[in-house]
Design an enzyme around this catalytic site. Structure first.
Site, PDB file in Angstrom:
ATOM      1  N   HIS A 255      34.605   4.499 100.936  1.00 22.17           N
ATOM      2  CA  HIS A 255      35.714   4.464 101.892  1.00 22.17           C
ATOM      3  C   HIS A 255      35.453   3.467 103.024  1.00 22.17           C
ATOM      4  CE1 HIS A 255      38.514   6.517 104.903  1.00 22.17           C
ATOM      5  NE2 HIS A 255      39.277   6.304 103.862  1.00 22.17           N
ATOM      6  N   LYS A 257      35.042  -0.065 105.225  1.00 20.30           N
ATOM      7  CA  LYS A 257      35.761  -1.322 105.409  1.00 20.30           C
ATOM      8  C   LYS A 257      34.838  -2.260 106.186  1.00 20.30           C
ATOM      9  CE  LYS A 257      39.164   1.900 105.105  1.00 20.30           C
ATOM     10  NZ  LYS A 257      38.928   3.359 105.197  1.00 20.30           N
ATOM     11  N   ASP A 262      28.635 -15.007 107.484  1.00 21.29           N
ATOM     12  CA  ASP A 262      27.443 -15.776 107.862  1.00 21.29           C
ATOM     13  C   ASP A 262      26.436 -14.974 108.681  1.00 21.29           C
ATOM     14  OD1 ASP A 262      28.536 -17.944 106.581  1.00 21.29           O
ATOM     15  OD2 ASP A 262      29.218 -18.950 108.398  1.00 21.29           O
ATOM     16  N   HIS A 433      46.495   5.861 111.331  1.00 18.92           N
ATOM     17  CA  HIS A 433      45.391   5.715 110.381  1.00 18.92           C
ATOM     18  C   HIS A 433      44.081   5.396 111.107  1.00 18.92           C
ATOM     19  CE1 HIS A 433      43.197   3.806 106.881  1.00 18.92           C
ATOM     20  NE2 HIS A 433      43.678   4.887 106.325  1.00 18.92           N
ATOM     21  N   LYS A 435      40.674   5.748 113.303  1.00 18.67           N
ATOM     22  CA  LYS A 435      39.602   6.747 113.378  1.00 18.67           C
ATOM     23  C   LYS A 435      38.731   6.375 114.581  1.00 18.67           C
ATOM     24  CE  LYS A 435      40.293   5.557 108.753  1.00 18.67           C
ATOM     25  NZ  LYS A 435      41.303   6.469 108.357  1.00 18.67           N
ATOM     26  N   ASP A 440      34.229   9.583 128.267  1.00 22.08           N
ATOM     27  CA  ASP A 440      33.598   9.430 129.584  1.00 22.08           C
ATOM     28  C   ASP A 440      33.451   7.981 130.045  1.00 22.08           C
ATOM     29  OD1 ASP A 440      33.403  12.155 129.592  1.00 22.08           O
ATOM     30  OD2 ASP A 440      31.255  12.225 129.150  1.00 22.08           O
TER      31      ASP A 440
END
Length: 515
Positions: A255, A257, A262, A433, A435, A440
């Site tokens: 899952h 991404k 480089d 979508h 996450k 603080d």
């Protein structure tokens, strides 16, 4: 022409390899259940023996280490049907394919250990700022082989289209290599623009590797797409391609991404490669997603994660070409960055631990965005404890869901959280979508980890943890802006929701860990 395309699409849906694979796996599953059923009806045994078998399997389940809520569905299934449930549980827990993958990943972690190490000076400086955060970094280092860095610029993208534009600009600058690892790659404007640049970069001598999750073969790409990419010079593979063999490791998906260029620039976050992620295609209203770009020392961590996953099916890698990463001294203090990954094959719940550590040590606020809220008692306890001791805990979730059942399960948690003082908001323009955790004005996490069982227990995930980095303020500023487009959920609002949704949310909660 349109009719021909439509017929072609229907033909692929009915006769495509992905459909055939799904059908064959389903047939095997049904066949196994039939065998178990016949076995249970025809093997001579007394009722007591049947119950003894159920009790033995139940004892095995509850005495295995792990979260009791992950074990409860198996106990219920076993007690309802001891032979089917018991044998199915043993099949899931002992499947050799999963063990082989687990051992391979352990070997890969050891292989990369010799190329990068924690800068002890960085860890000492973090400890002077916050002992608790330094201890969390030590935990992640010890159990995940991920390190904390300084000297890293971070740019936060409050929408997928902003990340996409930055991706295009950075890809154009590539000189040596490009690594892409995505859960979803779908044909469309986003992928076409990226692929156009990749082709040119290959002509310039840049190495390009691309990996995507094997479930893409069901909905997004042809099964032989890696071969098509190989023809144009892209080293391409599917992670855990779905084959017509019943296996439990298909439940553990990649899952993550990750984009690395480089060793100097890295991206992660919620944004896959598909047009809905950049609002070029509307599926569930406006698509709210987030991502982050790293430039500097911490990119090394993303490179390490990519190479580990890539080499699951390889036996030789020239790590010296890519690790350690490129070191370019930045001109100012940029705080601390800890890129981390999470694997379903170790005994550590690193993603959940990072989230709970933020909640348990928060002093003023914890602000969260997540597309799903299907959580265990430990996470509920951290959320409610923080709220009960006066911390401002806010959750932003979708108002327009992508899946009805997870949406019902999420709303099933609302009442308990609201009663404890947690504030819940739904993003009225569409689907969230993103996450993210931010707390603080000191800490933030941007990554791929949802607040659900699949992300926290079953998938390969990644994220970037920030401490006292300027990007933390950008994440919080976007959170406040997003709140303006949200509807706050009150304690009595559940009575307005469809009865079917409320029933589903309650009935399926016990089975949620297996969904």
């Amino acid at each position: 022409m349109i009719l021909e395309r439509s017929r072609s699409g229907v033909h692929r849906a009915i006769f495509g390899r992905a459909t055939v694979i799904a059908l064959l796996v389903a047939i095997q599953a049904v066949f196994m259940i039939m065998i178990f059923d016949v076995f249970s009806k025809n093997v001579p045994y007394v009722f007591g023996g049947h119950m003894v078998f159920a009790l033995m399997i139940t004892l095995v389940i509850i005495n295995r280490p792990g979260n009791p809520q992950m074990q409860l569905p198996w106990v219920i299934i076993t007690l309802i049907s001891p032979i089917v449930g018991g044998l199915l549980y043993l099949f899931v827990e002992t499947h050799p394919g999963q063990r082989i993958l687990e051992k391979r990943l352990e070997a890969l972690y050891k292989e990369t250990e010799k190329y990068i190490q924690q800068d002890e000076g960085v860890l000492e400086r973090l400890e002077k700022e916050d002992v608790g955060t330094a201890n969390m970094a030590r935990y992640i280092r010890r159990h995940g082989n991920h390190f904390v860095y300084e000297n890293t610029e971070a740019v936060f993208f409050p929408l997928g289209e902003y990340k996409f534009q930055a991706m295009l600009e950075e890809l154009e600058k590539a000189e040596h290599y490009i690594f892409l690892e995505y859960f979803i790659v779908e044909k469309g404007e986003m992928w076409s623009r990226i692929l156009e640049i990749l082709k040119r970069k290959i002509d310039e001598g840049v190495e390009v590797r691309m990996m995507y999750d094997g479930t893409c073969a069901f909905n997004y790409l042809p099964y032989n797409y890696p071969k098509e990419m190989e023809k144009i010079g892209i080293k391409c593979k599917m992670f855990s391609p779905i084959r017509p063999v019943l296996s439990t490791h298909y439940n553990n998906r990649d899952h993550r991404k990750i984009l690395v260029i480089d060793g100097k620039v890295g991206f992660t976050g919620g944004v896959n490669i598909g047009d809905e992620y950049i609002n070029r295609k509307e599926k569930y209203g406006h698509w709210k997603d987030t991502a982050v770009m790293l430039k500097g020392d911490a990119v090394e961590g993303l490179t390490q994660m990519f190479l580990q996953m890539w080499n699951v099916t390889e036996r030789k890698e020239n790590y010296e070409q890519y690790l350690p990463g490129v070191k370019e001294k930045k001109s100012k203090d940029l705080g601390f960055v800890l890129p981390f990954g999470d694997s379903p094959f170790d005994a550590e719940l690193i993603g959940e631990t990072v989230y709970r550590d933020i909640l348990d040590r928060a002093e003023k606020y914890v602000h969260i965005m997540t597309p799903y809220l299907i959580i265990d008692d430990l996470m509920v306890a951290s959320l409610t404890y923080a709220a009960k001791r006066g911390v401002d805990v806010k959750l932003i979730l979708p108002h327009i869901p992508d899946k009805k059942t997870p949406f019902a399960l999420a709303r099933g948690h609302y009442r308990q959280l609201l009663k404890a003082g947690v504030k819940i908001y739904e993003y009225t323009p569409g689907f969230v979508h993103a996450k993210i955790f931010v707390s603080d004005d000191k800490k933030a996490v941007v990554g791929t980890i949802n607040l659900d069982y699949r992300s926290l227990y079953l998938h390969f995930e990644c994220g970037a943890f920030f401490y006292q980095a300027p990007v933390v303020y950008d994440v919080e500023a976007d959170y406040q802006k997003t709140l303006e487009q949200c509807e706050e959920i009150k304690l009595g609002d559940g009575k307005k929701w469809p009865l079917s949704q409320r029933i589903v949310g309650k009935l399926l909660k016990v089975l949620a860990p297996l969904m």
